[in-house]
Design a protein around this motif. Structure first.
Motif, mmCIF file in Angstrom:
data_model
loop_
_atom_site.group_PDB
_atom_site.id
_atom_site.type_symbol
_atom_site.label_atom_id
_atom_site.label_comp_id
_atom_site.label_asym_id
_atom_site.label_seq_id
_atom_site.Cartn_x
_atom_site.Cartn_y
_atom_site.Cartn_z
ATOM 1 N N TYR A 1 21.273 -6.798 2.244
ATOM 2 C CA TYR A 1 20.016 -6.066 2.064
ATOM 3 C C TYR A 1 20.274 -4.560 1.980
ATOM 4 C CZ TYR A 1 15.211 -4.579 2.759
ATOM 5 O OH TYR A 1 13.986 -3.985 2.609
ATOM 6 N N LYS A 2 21.175 -4.035 2.801
ATOM 7 C CA LYS A 2 21.526 -2.603 2.755
ATOM 8 C C LYS A 2 22.134 -2.250 1.402
ATOM 9 C CE LYS A 2 24.116 -1.109 5.972
ATOM 10 N NZ LYS A 2 24.941 -0.700 7.099
ATOM 11 N N LYS A 3 22.998 -3.114 0.891
ATOM 12 C CA LYS A 3 23.604 -2.876 -0.420
ATOM 13 C C LYS A 3 22.513 -2.851 -1.493
ATOM 14 C CE LYS A 3 26.766 -4.846 -3.776
ATOM 15 N NZ LYS A 3 27.548 -6.006 -4.154
ATOM 16 N N PHE A 4 21.587 -3.787 -1.410
ATOM 17 C CA PHE A 4 20.460 -3.819 -2.346
ATOM 18 C C PHE A 4 19.671 -2.518 -2.271
ATOM 19 C CE2 PHE A 4 15.812 -4.587 -1.861
ATOM 20 C CZ PHE A 4 15.464 -4.534 -3.203
ATOM 21 N N GLY A 5 19.341 -2.081 -1.072
ATOM 22 C CA GLY A 5 18.549 -0.861 -0.899
ATOM 23 C C GLY A 5 19.248 0.367 -1.448
ATOM 24 N N ALA A 6 20.532 0.489 -1.181
ATOM 25 C CA ALA A 6 21.295 1.629 -1.674
ATOM 26 C C ALA A 6 21.394 1.610 -3.197
ATOM 27 C CB ALA A 6 22.681 1.649 -1.044
ATOM 28 N N THR A 7 21.615 0.433 -3.744
ATOM 29 C CA THR A 7 21.714 0.293 -5.198
ATOM 30 C C THR A 7 20.366 0.609 -5.848
ATOM 31 O OG1 THR A 7 23.428 -1.383 -4.916
ATOM 32 C CG2 THR A 7 22.377 -1.253 -7.076
ATOM 33 N N ALA A 8 19.285 0.102 -5.279
ATOM 34 C CA ALA A 8 17.955 0.365 -5.830
ATOM 35 C C ALA A 8 17.634 1.852 -5.770
ATOM 36 C CB ALA A 8 16.898 -0.447 -5.079
ATOM 37 N N ALA A 9 18.004 2.506 -4.680
ATOM 38 C CA ALA A 9 17.736 3.949 -4.546
ATOM 39 C C ALA A 9 18.493 4.722 -5.620
ATOM 40 C CB ALA A 9 18.132 4.422 -3.160
ATOM 41 N N ASN A 10 19.734 4.339 -5.874
ATOM 42 C CA ASN A 10 20.537 5.029 -6.893
ATOM 43 C C ASN A 10 20.058 4.734 -8.310
ATOM 44 O OD1 ASN A 10 22.288 6.380 -5.142
ATOM 45 N ND2 ASN A 10 23.642 4.609 -5.010
ATOM 46 N N TYR A 11 19.760 3.496 -8.567
ATOM 47 C CA TYR A 11 19.420 3.051 -9.911
ATOM 48 C C TYR A 11 17.973 3.386 -10.296
ATOM 49 C CZ TYR A 11 19.080 -0.183 -13.882
ATOM 50 O OH TYR A 11 18.884 -0.737 -15.113
ATOM 51 N N CYS A 12 17.075 3.249 -9.351
ATOM 52 C CA CYS A 12 15.645 3.402 -9.649
ATOM 53 C C CYS A 12 15.113 4.790 -9.315
ATOM 54 C CB CYS A 12 14.836 2.342 -8.905
ATOM 55 S SG CYS A 12 15.334 0.656 -9.320
ATOM 56 N N GLY A 13 15.936 5.585 -8.678
ATOM 57 C CA GLY A 13 15.523 6.965 -8.403
ATOM 58 C C GLY A 13 14.871 7.102 -7.093
ATOM 59 N N ASP B 1 0.833 -1.206 0.000
ATOM 60 C CA ASP B 1 0.000 0.000 0.000
ATOM 61 C C ASP B 1 0.868 1.256 0.000
ATOM 62 O OD1 ASP B 1 1.047 -0.173 2.520
ATOM 63 O OD2 ASP B 1 -0.857 0.008 3.576
ATOM 64 N N ARG B 2 2.121 1.112 -0.405
ATOM 65 C CA ARG B 2 3.031 2.249 -0.380
ATOM 66 C C ARG B 2 2.726 3.220 -1.514
ATOM 67 N NH1 ARG B 2 5.234 -1.802 2.059
ATOM 68 N NH2 ARG B 2 6.806 -1.579 3.645
ATOM 69 N N PRO B 3 2.718 4.512 -1.190
ATOM 70 C CA PRO B 3 2.488 5.499 -2.249
ATOM 71 C C PRO B 3 3.646 5.482 -3.242
ATOM 72 C CG PRO B 3 2.958 6.593 -0.154
ATOM 73 C CD PRO B 3 2.916 5.119 0.113
ATOM 74 N N GLY B 4 3.336 5.649 -4.490
ATOM 75 C CA GLY B 4 4.368 5.674 -5.514
ATOM 76 C C GLY B 4 4.743 4.315 -6.066
ATOM 77 N N ALA B 5 4.189 3.251 -5.512
ATOM 78 C CA ALA B 5 4.485 1.915 -6.042
ATOM 79 C C ALA B 5 3.836 1.803 -7.420
ATOM 80 C CB ALA B 5 3.950 0.834 -5.112
ATOM 81 N N SER B 6 4.650 1.602 -8.422
ATOM 82 C CA SER B 6 4.156 1.471 -9.790
ATOM 83 C C SER B 6 4.840 0.280 -10.437
ATOM 84 C CB SER B 6 4.467 2.740 -10.593
ATOM 85 O OG SER B 6 5.869 2.863 -10.778
ATOM 86 N N ARG B 7 4.293 -0.131 -11.552
ATOM 87 C CA ARG B 7 4.877 -1.263 -12.276
ATOM 88 C C ARG B 7 6.320 -0.964 -12.661
ATOM 89 N NH1 ARG B 7 1.619 -5.426 -15.362
ATOM 90 N NH2 ARG B 7 -0.064 -4.525 -14.162
ATOM 91 N N GLY B 8 6.566 0.259 -13.119
ATOM 92 C CA GLY B 8 7.921 0.632 -13.528
ATOM 93 C C GLY B 8 8.899 0.633 -12.370
ATOM 94 N N LEU B 9 8.514 1.281 -11.276
ATOM 95 C CA LEU B 9 9.395 1.351 -10.109
ATOM 96 C C LEU B 9 9.613 -0.032 -9.509
ATOM 97 C CD1 LEU B 9 11.033 2.915 -8.019
ATOM 98 C CD2 LEU B 9 8.899 3.296 -6.765
#
Length: 98
Positions: free
Chosen positions: A86-98, A30-38
């Protein structure tokens, strides 16, 4: 019969059959901004940085964010190693996916 077929098609379109566990959890959250692309982008990063087992474990954080806190604060070595991945994944996703 036609209504059932239409309902099945719509359900299949709501979450892609080929979606990975992180993408499915993201789309169903139910997170705001969750889209197919993201969510698809986040899954791509998960595929590059997390094993399938780690992804399945991380999916639980979408349903119960408190579990993430439990793992982060755990004294177990396996939890510590998972948390680093998991932290590495989160940081990478934030950088790569915006």
């Amino acid at each position: 019969m036609r209504t059932l077929a239409i309902a099945a098609i719509l359900a299949a379109l709501s979450v892609p059959a080929s979606a990975g566990p992180i993408e499915r959890a993201c789309l169903q959250s139910d997170r705001p901004g969750a889209s197919r692309g993201l969510c698809g982008c986040i899954q791509e990063v998960a595929d590059l940085t997390l094993s399938r087992g780690d992804q399945n474990r991380a999916v639980k954080f979408f349903r119960d964010p408190h579990q993430a806190q439990e793992v982060r604060q755990s004294d177990r070595r396996s939890d510590e190693r998972f948390w680093q991945r998991y932290k590495k994944f989160g940081a990478t996703a934030a950088n790569y996916c915006g």
